[in-house]
Write a protein that holds these residues in place. Structure first.
Motif, PDB file in Angstrom:
ATOM      1  N   GLY A  14      67.449 -26.249 -94.047  1.00 49.19           N
ATOM      2  CA  GLY A  14      68.422 -26.940 -93.225  1.00 49.19           C
ATOM      3  C   GLY A  14      67.766 -27.736 -92.121  1.00 49.19           C
ATOM      4  N   LYS A  15      66.617 -27.307 -91.678  1.00 48.25           N
ATOM      5  CA  LYS A  15      65.926 -27.980 -90.596  1.00 48.25           C
ATOM      6  C   LYS A  15      65.140 -29.188 -91.085  1.00 48.25           C
ATOM      7  N   LEU A  16      64.671 -29.130 -92.306  1.00 44.41           N
ATOM      8  CA  LEU A  16      63.881 -30.224 -92.859  1.00 44.41           C
ATOM      9  C   LEU A  16      64.810 -31.139 -93.647  1.00 44.41           C
ATOM     10  N   VAL A  17      65.074 -32.293 -93.088  1.00 43.74           N
ATOM     11  CA  VAL A  17      66.022 -33.222 -93.694  1.00 43.74           C
ATOM     12  C   VAL A  17      65.513 -33.703 -95.047  1.00 43.74           C
ATOM     13  N   GLY A  18      66.358 -33.567 -96.070  1.00 45.44           N
ATOM     14  CA  GLY A  18      66.027 -34.097 -97.381  1.00 45.44           C
ATOM     15  C   GLY A  18      65.546 -33.073 -98.379  1.00 45.44           C
ATOM     16  N   VAL A  19      65.191 -31.857 -97.932  1.00 42.39           N
ATOM     17  CA  VAL A  19      64.721 -30.838 -98.873  1.00 42.39           C
ATOM     18  C   VAL A  19      65.831 -30.534 -99.877  1.00 42.39           C
ATOM     19  N   HIS A  20      65.471 -30.558-101.159  1.00 40.82           N
ATOM     20  CA  HIS A  20      66.454 -30.337-102.223  1.00 40.82           C
ATOM     21  C   HIS A  20      66.236 -28.959-102.844  1.00 40.82           C
ATOM     22  N   LYS A  21      67.264 -28.124-102.779  1.00 37.62           N
ATOM     23  CA  LYS A  21      67.196 -26.755-103.279  1.00 37.62           C
ATOM     24  C   LYS A  21      67.866 -26.678-104.648  1.00 37.62           C
ATOM     25  N   SER A  80      54.880 -23.918-101.431  1.00 32.69           N
ATOM     26  CA  SER A  80      54.734 -22.901-100.386  1.00 32.69           C
ATOM     27  C   SER A  80      56.017 -22.088-100.212  1.00 32.69           C
ATOM     28  N   LYS A  81      55.891 -20.937 -99.589  1.00 35.71           N
ATOM     29  CA  LYS A  81      57.033 -20.045 -99.375  1.00 35.71           C
ATOM     30  C   LYS A  81      57.955 -20.603 -98.295  1.00 35.71           C
ATOM     31  N   PRO A  82      59.265 -20.697 -98.588  1.00 38.62           N
ATOM     32  CA  PRO A  82      60.224 -21.214 -97.598  1.00 38.62           C
ATOM     33  C   PRO A  82      60.189 -20.394 -96.315  1.00 38.62           C
ATOM     34  N   GLY A  83      60.366 -21.076 -95.185  1.00 37.72           N
ATOM     35  CA  GLY A  83      60.398 -20.397 -93.906  1.00 37.72           C
ATOM     36  C   GLY A  83      59.043 -20.218 -93.266  1.00 37.72           C
ATOM     37  N   THR A  84      57.994 -20.689 -93.951  1.00 36.86           N
ATOM     38  CA  THR A  84      56.643 -20.536 -93.408  1.00 36.86           C
ATOM     39  C   THR A  84      56.134 -21.866 -92.859  1.00 36.86           C
ATOM     40  N   LYS A  85      55.081 -21.767 -92.064  1.00 38.31           N
ATOM     41  CA  LYS A  85      54.449 -22.961 -91.516  1.00 38.31           C
ATOM     42  C   LYS A  85      53.870 -23.810 -92.643  1.00 38.31           C
ATOM     43  N   ALA A  86      53.344 -23.140 -93.669  1.00 37.92           N
ATOM     44  CA  ALA A  86      52.760 -23.857 -94.811  1.00 37.92           C
ATOM     45  C   ALA A  86      53.815 -24.699 -95.524  1.00 37.92           C
TER      46      ALA A  86
END
Length: 343
Positions: free
Chosen positions: A3-10, A37-43
């Motif tokens: 939700g924070k990263l605009v455009g990410v498609h789930k 990378s794992k969602p919710g991480t800095k990576a």
């Protein structure tokens, strides 16, 4: 996070075992790269930023960027060897960064040549690379002129910064003998094939077994498209027959019996040359060395030598003679010296 990263498609995907997995993509639509990378991480955030930063965008019409895109879409460009296109793509990337937004109309304007050459000169510490970049830009403009997109090519007849040649870079007989007697078998075979066929590295490494009919080797050169048929010399017959008996797909293989990759061969070659103490010459120089020695030892007229070398190497007669005179031999006195030194 999505939700924070605009455009990410789930996307929820049902797997073959009946379970459901969730995949994340940098954006919605065809060609969107998956975020591993794992969602919710800095990576995850860093990977998203990297992917969206590199996301291809449509070039603005009427700019040098759009001119490049049109050129890349041509049949002639698509017919280039993969290795050539890879180099061009890398150089076009830099050209677009510097000149991408400049209007095509500005290419014809007075003073544009000076601007392009000033950019080339910023790379003067790597003159060969500088020449390649400005040469590609000139080729782009030549295509645009030929297609009446621009009226003049401001980069016609540009003098090169790099003045070096391979004329003095001919393998000595001692170096050749070292490779053919002391190198690892999988390296020795490639060198031997290069010397006796005068073919480029890429064509040798990808040579299919069906190219050998028991007497001759038929090759379609990847760079030029030229087709050549070469009578197999006694020195390479064991290599060809071994590959045939082993029922390989390709003639030449690495130490594991697998087909070579370009990067794998280059790394193996570099290590082997260091081990053998050979420096100052490259694999590519083997081709010129073979042409040089063939010219020096053939007991034929000059015209007949050129014809035979052109037939084997795949060069035109003019190109073969140009290589001999400009890049490798530099005069009859060198031919005579090589002849005296190798008898």
């Amino acid at each position: 996070m999505e939700g924070k990263l605009v455009g990410v498609h789930k996307v929820n995907v049902k797997l073959a075992d009946g379970t459901t997995a969730t995949y994340y993509y940098a954006w919605r639509g065809k060609g969107a790269p998956r975020i591993m990378s794992k969602p919710g991480t800095k990576a995850f955030t860093q990977e998203y930023i990297r992917l969206t930063r590199d996301r291809p965008t449509k070039a603005v019409e009427g700019t040098i960027s759009s001119l490049i895109e049109d050129f890349r879409a041509t049949a002639k460009y698509k017919a280039l060897a993969p290795s050539t296109r890879k180099d061009y793509e890398r150089m076009f990337g830099l050209i677009k960064e510097v000149f991408g937004v400049i209007p095509v109309a500005a290419v014809e304007a007075r003073g544009s040549r000076r601007r392009f050459l000033e950019w080339r000169d910023t790379m003067k510490d790597a003159p060969r690379s500088a020449d390649m970049h400005i040469g590609l830009l000139s080729r782009l403009f030549a295509w645009a002129k030929d297609n009446e997109i621009i009226l003049r090519n401001p980069l016609e007849r540009v003098e090169k910064l790099h003045e070096g040649s391979r004329r003095d870079t001919v393998w000595t007989m001692e170096q050749i003998n070292t490779v053919l007697t002391r190198a690892a078998p999988h390296i020795r075979s490639v060198a031997c094939m290069a010397l006796w066929t005068m073919q480029r590295q890429a064509d040798l490494l990808t040579m299919p077994m069906i190219a050998f009919d028991g007497e001759r080797v038929s090759i379609k050169q990847g760079k030029t498209g030229a087709r050549v048929r070469i009578t197999a010399a006694p020195d390479i017959l064991p290599i060809l027959n071994e590959a045939k008996e082993a029922k390989r797909q390709r003639v030449l293989v690495n130490s594991f019996g697998q087909s070579w990759t370009s990067s794998g061969f280059k790394a193996s070659w570099r290590k082997e040359m260091a081990k053998l103490g050979i420096s100052g010459v490259t694999f590519h120089d083997l081709r010129g060395t073979a042409i040089t020695y063939a010219y020096a030892h053939l007991d034929r007229s000059h015209e007949e030598k050129i014809r035979l070398i052109a037939e084997i190497s795949g060069h035109s007669r003019e190109d073969a003679e140009g290589i001999i005179r400009r890049h490798y031999l530099a005069g009859q006195e060198v031919i005579d010296a090589i002849s005296r030194g190798t008898r």
